[in-house]
Each structure stands twice: as C-alpha cells, then as structure tokens.
Design an enzyme around this catalytic site. Structure first.
Site, PDB file in Angstrom:
ATOM      1  N   GLY A  13       0.820  -1.207   0.000  1.00 29.64           N
ATOM      2  CA  GLY A  13       0.000   0.000   0.000  1.00 29.64           C
ATOM      3  C   GLY A  13       0.851   1.253   0.000  1.00 29.64           C
ATOM      4  O   GLY A  13       1.667   1.452   0.912  1.00 29.64           O
ATOM      5  N   GLY A  15      -0.280   4.469   0.137  1.00 35.61           N
ATOM      6  CA  GLY A  15      -1.128   5.596   0.503  1.00 35.61           C
ATOM      7  C   GLY A  15      -0.337   6.542   1.384  1.00 35.61           C
ATOM      8  O   GLY A  15       0.898   6.616   1.305  1.00 35.61           O
ATOM      9  N   PHE A  16      -1.023   7.242   2.274  1.00 34.38           N
ATOM     10  CA  PHE A  16      -0.349   8.223   3.124  1.00 34.38           C
ATOM     11  C   PHE A  16       0.726   7.577   3.995  1.00 34.38           C
ATOM     12  O   PHE A  16       1.848   8.061   4.079  1.00 34.38           O
ATOM     13  CB  PHE A  16      -1.372   8.938   4.010  1.00 34.38           C
ATOM     14  N   GLU A 173     -19.018  17.413   3.563  1.00 38.88           N
ATOM     15  CA  GLU A 173     -18.384  18.061   2.416  1.00 38.88           C
ATOM     16  C   GLU A 173     -19.120  17.743   1.115  1.00 38.88           C
ATOM     17  O   GLU A 173     -19.312  18.615   0.264  1.00 38.88           O
ATOM     18  CB  GLU A 173     -16.918  17.657   2.348  1.00 38.88           C
TER      19      GLU A 173
END
Length: 428
Positions: A13, A15-16, A173
């Site tokens: 992974g 990701g962040f 949002e």
C-alpha cells in the site's frame, strides 16, 4: 549485520502511511524496499469529494506512484494485489509472484463498510477511490440530463433527489458541494428543469453531525448546510436501501443517487495475518504498531487498530497514517543500529471539514475556527499536504478560478450515452 547484506522491507500500500515510510527508508542504503499497490497512483483522499462534484479533475489529486518513488535506487515498485501474507514463512503472495521479507509494513487502507448490509452496495456508491469519485460525478451529472428529458415532474424530482448517508467530514463536504453544484453552478444551464430545486438529504445515525468535533462546530455545520438547502436528518437510522431510494423510520426518500459515507471496513488482506481484528476488520497492534509476537510486522493507517493506552482507537485519518509511516521507518532504521524501540505517540494536529464556499470548521485542541477563517485554513492545509508541486499549483489555480467565477469546469461525463439510457428510471 554483515557488510553487503541488505535487509528487505516489503510495503503493501502506497497511501499516506506507506509513502511516508518508503520515503524515509529509501535513505537507508542497507535496505532493499519492495512497494506493492493495486493502484498505480498515490491518491490524496481528502479531496475525492471535489472530483465527485466536478470541481477538480482526477489528475489534480492523484500522482503516479513511480513518479514519486520509482527513481530511488533501492525501491522496486510492483503493480499488483496482495492475495496472502504468510506471517510464519515471512512471504507475501501477489499476482502469481512471491516476495520474502525481513520487515513487512502493511498499509493497505480501507474500503466502504456497510455494517453487515452488503446488499446496499448495489444501490449506493461509496467514496474511497478515484473510480468511486468518477462514478458519483457521472451519476450526478447524468441525473441532471435525465431530469431534463424526463417529461414527468415526478420522475424528474426523483432524479434530482440526492441522499448522502453519513454525517462525518466526507458526508458534510459532499452535501455542501452537491448543493452548490445544483443550486448555484449549473442552475442557469438547463431550461426544462430547475436544478436549483434539487433536494439534498444528509442522514446521520448519531445525534449530531461531525461527532469528532466540538458540539458548537457541529451545530454551525448543520445550520450552514441547511442555509444551503440541505435537509439534515440526525439521530436517523437507515433501514433499507433499494432501487426506490432510502428507507428510514416513517418514510422512504425516493432517490436514484445514494452516496454512502457512513462507515469503512479494513482491507481484507489484514485477516490473512492471523492476528486479532476488531469488528471493522482492523488488525490489533501493540504500542510499536506491531502484530503481537512479530516485531518485524507493522500494520499502520486505516487497516490498524491502535488503541494502546487510549480510550478509543486512533481515527482512520491521513495524519495518523503519515505519522505511523514515519514512525515505523524510524524503528526499522533504529533496528539496523541496535537502538531500543520507543512506543508510538500520536500528535493530534486537529480536524477540519469544509461546508462549502467560504465556510468550514476546524479545531486543534481547544482552538476553534469556523466560517471564512476556517475555510481559509482548510484551503492552506490541503494545498500544503498535497503531494507534488504540479498538483499544488493546479489545485490552487482551479480553486481561485472557481472562487472568482463560481464554476466547476470538470463536468465531463466520460461514457457516451446509449440509446434509451437518458431519461430511463432504471437504477444503474
């Protein structure tokens, strides 16, 4: 460690959390790093909703993984989905291949979770990937076109009903952004219908929106959404989602566009470790982000349940993943130098959510911001943490243009319309 012998780190992974770990570990010449991800890009998930509502394009919030880490000499990148981790043999299996490891960093993230009601997936869309965002964008934009052609006010009304389930930051949002798109941005572009009559309903099961925020900020968000024409239903449980819409106690909300933002489920690869997991499928980890009994296996980000010494597990947000990624990289580098490990401590830098143009809420400890100042801080933080200089500039220019003109220019429906599809009431 004998001279010339390299330790191998497999990162699942990018990701962040995974990206932060790789960047830090790539500075260590005595490490060989294997990065595996089923996507070829790193995604800035907090802005997915702006792709979904046609403010930003996919390339504004995603950048190819190889352009970020592919040039690092000790990092090899593979595009593939990990099928199994053999924690005893220290092997990772993916795409018909396998890799041994000395250290494993599992940062595979999470997907939409339906609390055991997986059949709801057929009639709703989650928001965890670019594919999801583009599906939502297509669904929303197509709904305007279907309503324009409908000819029947009741059918048009159903097309212009949008239901968002989940009153966390993503739901808030999305609701605010869809309201602006329909009530303001495209309102004068249709002549048979009035997009301004679109109905946006935000459903939250708990007593208030943004449960992680201070009550006053939650109430502010609710008031501002309602001012934008969003119907906010708190303390309301969803009983069923089907082809007709969303059933809640006492009524059914007819809708062809239902967006799920209420829950997540950890990536299923975590279960292959054989370690304890929580009800969301997150792997239980110790104070070093390790699977118990395996100091070489780290689990970080959305797929991890880190709750050592805490009242509740750390939230599945990007700052947690990023700090854990840097932390486990430091531990591995420390191991190479026989340094004693220190437990992970999360530094909470606060939370924020945008409600719409010039409106957001933010909190850091006891410090609270709302309205325009909250929105301005939100803009700055999201540009600051965006990966890639080009993406930062692109987003900044797009936001400035959108602010000045009140337009959303990424309103492209990628698929061609097939005969009899527009105007149909069939759920896709």
């Amino acid at each position: 460690m004998p001279k010339g012998e390299k330790k191998k780190v497999v990162v699942i992974g990018v990701g962040f959390g995974g990206l932060q770990a790789i960047k830090k570990l790539s500075k260590e010449e005595d490490l060989e790093i294997i990065a595996i991800d089923k996507k070829n890009h790193h995604l800035f998930q907090p802005l997915l909703y702006q792709v979904a509502t046609a403010v930003l394009s996919p390339a504004d919030i995603a950048i190819p993984t190889r352009s970020l880490i592919g040039d690092k000499k000790n990092v090899t990148v593979y595009l593939g989905e990990v099928e199994k981790v053999d924690i005893q043999a220290k092997k990772v299996y993916f795409q018909g291949h396998s890799e041994d490891y000395d250290y494993l960093i599992l940062a595979a993230g999470a997907k939409s979770g339906y609390f055991g009601n997986d059949h709801w997936k057929k009639y709703s869309i989650g928001l965890k990937s670019l594919k999801d965002a583009l599906s939502i964008r297509t669904k929303i934009l197509t709904s305007f076109e279907q309503a324009e052609l409908a000819g029947d006010p009741e059918i048009a009304k159903k097309h212009l009903n949008y239901v968002i389930i989940g009153g966390g930051p993503t739901g808030v949002e999305l609701a605010g952004s869809i309201a602006e798109l329909s009530h303001e941005i495209v309102r004068n572009e249709f002549h048979t219908i009035d997009p301004g009559l679109a109905k946006i309903t935000l459903i939250e099961a708990s007593p208030r929106l943004l449960a992680a925020f201070a009550p006053k900020l939650s109430e502010f968000a609710k008031i501002r959404l309602e001012k934008r024409g969003v119907e906010v239903l708190t303390g309301t449980k969803v009983l069923e989602i089907d082809q007709n819409g969303v059933k809640i106690e006492g009524r059914t909300i007819a809708s062809s566009t239902v967006i799920w933002a209420a829950g997540v489920q950890a990536n299923s690869i975590g279960a292959s470790l054989g370690a304890p997991t929580d009800r969301m499928g997150r792997v239980m980890v110790d104070e070093f982000c390790n699977v118990e009994g395996h100091p070489e296996v780290f689990v970080i980000g959305d797929i991890a349940n880190y709750s050592k010494g805490l009242e509740k597990p750390l939230p599945g947000v990007s700052p947690v993943a990023m700090q854990q990624g840097r932390y486990v990289a430091s531990l591995i580098r420390g191991d190479l130098r026989s340094k004693k490990r220190k437990p992970f401590h999360y530094l909470d830098k606060g939370s924020m959510a945008t409600i719409g143009r010039q409106d957001a809420v933010a909190q850091v400890g006891n410090f609270r911001l709302r309205g325009f100042f909250g929105w301005f801080v939100w803009l700055f933080i999201h540009i600051f943490y965006q990966v890639g200089f080009k993406n930062k500039i692109s987003i900044f220019i797009t936001w400035v243009w959108s602010y000045i003109t009140f337009r959303a220019e990424a309103r492209l429906i990628q698929d061609e319309v097939e005969a009899s599809s527009v105007g149909s009431t069939t759920q896709n």
